[in-house]
Design an enzyme around this catalytic site. Structure first.
Site, PDB file in Angstrom:
ATOM      1  N   HIS A 162       0.818  -1.227   0.000  1.00  0.00           N
ATOM      2  CA  HIS A 162       0.000   0.000   0.000  1.00  0.00           C
ATOM      3  C   HIS A 162       0.844   1.267   0.000  1.00  0.00           C
ATOM      4  O   HIS A 162       0.333   2.344  -0.266  1.00  0.00           O
ATOM      5  CB  HIS A 162      -0.929   0.010   1.225  1.00  0.00           C
ATOM      6  CG  HIS A 162      -2.013  -1.028   1.142  1.00  0.00           C
ATOM      7  ND1 HIS A 162      -3.331  -0.715   0.898  1.00  0.00           N
ATOM      8  CD2 HIS A 162      -1.967  -2.381   1.228  1.00  0.00           C
ATOM      9  CE1 HIS A 162      -4.054  -1.818   0.850  1.00  0.00           C
ATOM     10  NE2 HIS A 162      -3.252  -2.849   1.064  1.00  0.00           N
ATOM     11  N   ASP A 370       3.306   9.807  -0.473  1.00  0.00           N
ATOM     12  CA  ASP A 370       2.191   8.980   0.001  1.00  0.00           C
ATOM     13  C   ASP A 370       1.909   7.903  -1.035  1.00  0.00           C
ATOM     14  O   ASP A 370       1.864   8.202  -2.235  1.00  0.00           O
ATOM     15  CB  ASP A 370       0.940   9.863   0.183  1.00  0.00           C
ATOM     16  CG  ASP A 370       0.026   9.352   1.289  1.00  0.00           C
ATOM     17  OD1 ASP A 370      -0.083   8.120   1.439  1.00  0.00           O
ATOM     18  OD2 ASP A 370      -0.583  10.189   1.992  1.00  0.00           O
TER      19      ASP A 370
HETATM   20  P1  ADP Z   1      -3.064   6.571   5.556  1.00  0.00           P
HETATM   21  O1  ADP Z   1      -3.420   5.226   5.058  1.00  0.00           O
HETATM   22  O2  ADP Z   1      -1.620   6.905   5.435  1.00  0.00           O
HETATM   23  O3  ADP Z   1      -3.573   6.859   6.926  1.00  0.00           O
HETATM   24  P2  ADP Z   1      -5.109   7.540   3.691  1.00  0.00           P
HETATM   25  O4  ADP Z   1      -5.461   8.935   3.306  1.00  0.00           O
HETATM   26  O5  ADP Z   1      -4.931   6.602   2.548  1.00  0.00           O
HETATM   27  O6  ADP Z   1      -3.809   7.640   4.602  1.00  0.00           O
HETATM   28  O7  ADP Z   1      -6.238   6.916   4.616  1.00  0.00           O
HETATM   29  C1  ADP Z   1      -6.643   7.516   5.813  1.00  0.00           C
HETATM   30  C2  ADP Z   1      -8.005   6.944   6.197  1.00  0.00           C
HETATM   31  O8  ADP Z   1      -8.244   7.256   7.560  1.00  0.00           O
HETATM   32  C3  ADP Z   1      -9.146   7.552   5.388  1.00  0.00           C
HETATM   33  O9  ADP Z   1     -10.106   6.561   5.097  1.00  0.00           O
HETATM   34  C4  ADP Z   1      -9.723   8.612   6.340  1.00  0.00           C
HETATM   35  O10 ADP Z   1     -11.106   8.837   6.176  1.00  0.00           O
HETATM   36  C5  ADP Z   1      -9.464   7.981   7.692  1.00  0.00           C
HETATM   37  N1  ADP Z   1      -9.280   9.036   8.712  1.00  0.00           N
HETATM   38  C6  ADP Z   1      -8.330   9.990   8.762  1.00  0.00           C
HETATM   39  N2  ADP Z   1      -8.489  10.773   9.844  1.00  0.00           N
HETATM   40  C7  ADP Z   1      -9.579  10.326  10.488  1.00  0.00           C
HETATM   41  C8  ADP Z   1     -10.263  10.728  11.683  1.00  0.00           C
HETATM   42  N3  ADP Z   1      -9.849  11.750  12.430  1.00  0.00           N
HETATM   43  N4  ADP Z   1     -11.350  10.008  12.038  1.00  0.00           N
HETATM   44  C9  ADP Z   1     -11.764   8.950  11.288  1.00  0.00           C
HETATM   45  N5  ADP Z   1     -11.164   8.526  10.168  1.00  0.00           N
HETATM   46  C10 ADP Z   1     -10.072   9.194   9.769  1.00  0.00           C
HETATM   47  C1  G6P Z   2      -1.017   3.084   6.266  1.00  0.00           C
HETATM   48  C2  G6P Z   2      -0.425   1.708   6.106  1.00  0.00           C
HETATM   49  C3  G6P Z   2      -1.325   0.670   6.747  1.00  0.00           C
HETATM   50  C4  G6P Z   2      -1.588   1.051   8.204  1.00  0.00           C
HETATM   51  C5  G6P Z   2      -2.156   2.458   8.284  1.00  0.00           C
HETATM   52  C6  G6P Z   2      -2.372   2.935   9.717  1.00  0.00           C
HETATM   53  O1  G6P Z   2      -2.208   3.107   5.565  1.00  0.00           O
HETATM   54  O2  G6P Z   2      -0.233   1.431   4.714  1.00  0.00           O
HETATM   55  O3  G6P Z   2      -0.728  -0.608   6.685  1.00  0.00           O
HETATM   56  O4  G6P Z   2      -2.476   0.128   8.819  1.00  0.00           O
HETATM   57  O5  G6P Z   2      -1.264   3.365   7.644  1.00  0.00           O
HETATM   58  O6  G6P Z   2      -1.191   2.803  10.453  1.00  0.00           O
HETATM   59  P1  G6P Z   2      -1.104   1.882  11.750  1.00  0.00           P
HETATM   60  O7  G6P Z   2       0.347   1.885  12.108  1.00  0.00           O
HETATM   61  O8  G6P Z   2      -1.964   2.571  12.747  1.00  0.00           O
HETATM   62  O9  G6P Z   2      -1.617   0.524  11.397  1.00  0.00           O
END
Ligand code: ADP
Ligand code: G6P
Length: 498
Positions: A162, A370
């Site tokens: 991912h 990202d």
């Molecule tokens: P990452 O996987 O690095 O966290 P992404 O943008 O791909 O970044 O995914 C983040 C996910 O987490 C999204 O589905 C977003 O809606 C969710 N998210 C981010 N901040 C919050 C929050 N404060 N409360 C609930 N969901 C959240």
């Molecule tokens: C990114 C990574 C995921 C991970 C998520 C949240 O999306 O690709 O593998 O689960 O961040 O991070 P965490 O360390 O809380 O699992």
């Protein structure tokens, strides 16, 4: 032990234990894009999800979640420190994100990584049906495909990363680079977010393992491993339907009032991570306030920053720096009852997020690097009114798919300021045209299209698609989703095989 014909293996389960305000233990959706993408996809599918439940110690027995069986893997305190916080999130994570923070190397972390990957492979071997499909996810588990193949050669194994896969000159820093590559090659199909990542992987396999490799196929022992790019997506229709609900629209109107009815609202939603470029964005905003290009009464910034990996030192330092900067900016530019930045670190439910997206005239998604960034896609899906400007970093995987966004280089402070002003001042016609194009793209390239393209590449006969649920609102839509775009139609997507 009950067995499944489809097993998803990810470090995190889709639910996480957390403590409610009254002290009771409760379960909530786990953070991050991986769970956000896979959970809606698998709902009501007779699959098993192998993963960690978010705490230290013995593995809790969990009930099925939306029909998906949860199979927990226990992580001890040492595993958490050395595998999750250490090798996964202080070695691989920074290295794979352009080394924007210094990756650290410790032999003890590598030992834990091997040990935990072995445990995941064994747990998976127990729950996978004879000849079943196993889909291993992300950088925490790169050794699992190879370990699992040794235990269960009958399985069809897919691996999907991912996060970005770095260029050779960065990956070569890893002391155990050969083992990591060999681990991934245990899969039949290795999927990445972008074609460049597949290219980096093929180059490394040639250089480090001296195996014959192209950007589509790699020969190892008597097998061919296929590689390719499969940009992950979201459940576009579900987010659009949620955002269109009258109560969400009403909530968005109320939020705007609560924000003081500003002319424009800028929103950012991030996991609190140094890859997300939050500090650079705050600096750009602060300079625009200082120069008078942006005025507090006209414009407000809502920054949602959900704390993440809080025991890792680099994340603790980041949070302190961000909070100090938010305090400074509010102290300097805010007024009584009119802060310059509304800063929120709470988790929100999906409806509240959809309302926030609907209230945002500009959504600023400016990571330094990202893998994809699903928040950007959620924003586009939520703009059922066809309005809203997306300010997007060139270094997010999404940028290759959404070129109609206002693209910026977040390392270039002046460029970031200009991009933000351009998005704030764009004409409604320009904003509407761009949003229409992005919405049309996302309706075609949603999470089901992603799963279809990946799983049909994994199972060439395509029979796997039939094993996924056909209940309404889940993969049923797969039958109606147009076939994934060919490389010619979509430069961001190139499929393995063929
Ligand atoms: P990452 O996987 O690095 O966290 P992404 O943008 O791909 O970044 O995914 C983040 C996910 O987490 C999204 O589905 C977003 O809606 C969710 N998210 C981010 N901040 C919050 C929050 N404060 N409360 C609930 N969901 C959240
Ligand atoms: C990114 C990574 C995921 C991970 C998520 C949240 O999306 O690709 O593998 O689960 O961040 O991070 P965490 O360390 O809380 O699992």
């Amino acid at each position: 032990m009950r067995q499944s014909s489809l097993v998803v293996v990810a470090n995190r389960l889709p639910i996480d234990d957390s403590v409610a305000p009254d002290g009771a233990c409760e379960w909530r959706r786990s953070p991050g894009g991986l769970v956000g993408a896979l959970h809606p996809l698998l709902r009501h599918t007779p699959a098993t999800w192998v993963g960690w439940a978010g705490g230290a110690g013995s593995a809790p027995a969990l009930p099925d979640v939306d029909g998906v069986r949860m199979h927990t893997v226990a992580l001890s305190r040492d595993d958490l420190r050395d595998h999750y916080e250490g090798f996964s999130n202080a070695t691989l994570w920074p290295l794979y994100h352009d080394a924007v923070e210094q990756p650290q190397h410790h032999r003890r972390w590598w030992e834990a990584y091997q040990r935990v990957n072995q445990r995941f492979a064994e747990a998976t071997a127990e729950v996978a049906e004879q000849g079943g499909i196993v889909w291993v996810q992300d950088y925490h588990l790169q050794l699992v495909p190879g370990l699992l193949r040794a235990l269960r050669p009958d399985l069809r194994i897919g691996f999907f990363l991912h996060v970005p896969f770095p260029p050779p000159e960065l990956f070569m820093q890893l002391p155990r680079r050969a083992e990591l590559l060999r681990g991934m090659l245990g899969a039949d199909l290795v999927g990445f977010q972008r074609a460049q990542a597949a290219h980096n992987f093929a180059q490394l396999v040639t250089k480090v393992l001296e195996l014959p490799a192209t950007d589509r196929r790699i020969g190892i022992d008597d097998r061919v491993v296929r590689i390719g790019a499969f940009p992950v997506s979201i459940d576009t229709a579900e987010m659009a339907a949620l955002a269109a609900r009258p109560e969400v629209a009403a909530r968005a109107r109320r939020l705007r009032r609560d924000l003081g009815d500003p002319r424009q609202v800028i929103l950012s939603v991030d996991r609190m991570d140094y890859t997300k470029g939050i500090e650079q964005r705050l600096k750009a905003y602060s300079e625009l306030l200082a120069s008078g290009d942006v005025k507090v009464r006209d414009t407000v910034l809502v920054q949602v920053a959900m704390p993440s990996r809080e025991r890792v030192g680099q994340y603790q330092i980041l949070r302190e720096r961000i909070e100090r900067e938010v305090g400074r900016i509010n102290g300097e530019f805010g007024r009584v009852g009119e802060p310059a930045i509304h800063y929120l670190t709470q988790p929100f439910d999906r409806a509240e997020l959809a309302a926030l997206y609907r209230v945002a005239d500009v959504m600023a998604v400016t990571p330094l690097r990202d893998g994809m960034n699903l928040v950007a896609k959620e924003y586009v899906a939520a703009r059922v009114d066809g309005a809203g400007a997306l300010l997007l970093s060139e270094f997010a995987g999404t940028a290759a798919e959404l070129p109609e966004a206002y693209l910026v280089n977040p390392h270039d402070l002046e460029g970031l300021k200009q991009g933000l002003c351009a998005a704030l001042r764009a004409s409604p016609t320009d904003v509407g045209q761009r949003m229409r194009a992005m919405r049309a793209y996302l309706h075609q390239h949603d999470i089901r299209a992603w799963a279809r393209s990946y799983l049909s590449a994994l199972d060439e006969a395509g029979a796997l698609i039939n094993r996924l649920a056909s209940t309404d609102g889940t993969l049923d839509g797969a039958a109606r989703v147009p076939a994934p775009a060919t490389p010619a139609a979509s430069p961001a997507t190139h499929h393995a095989g063929g």
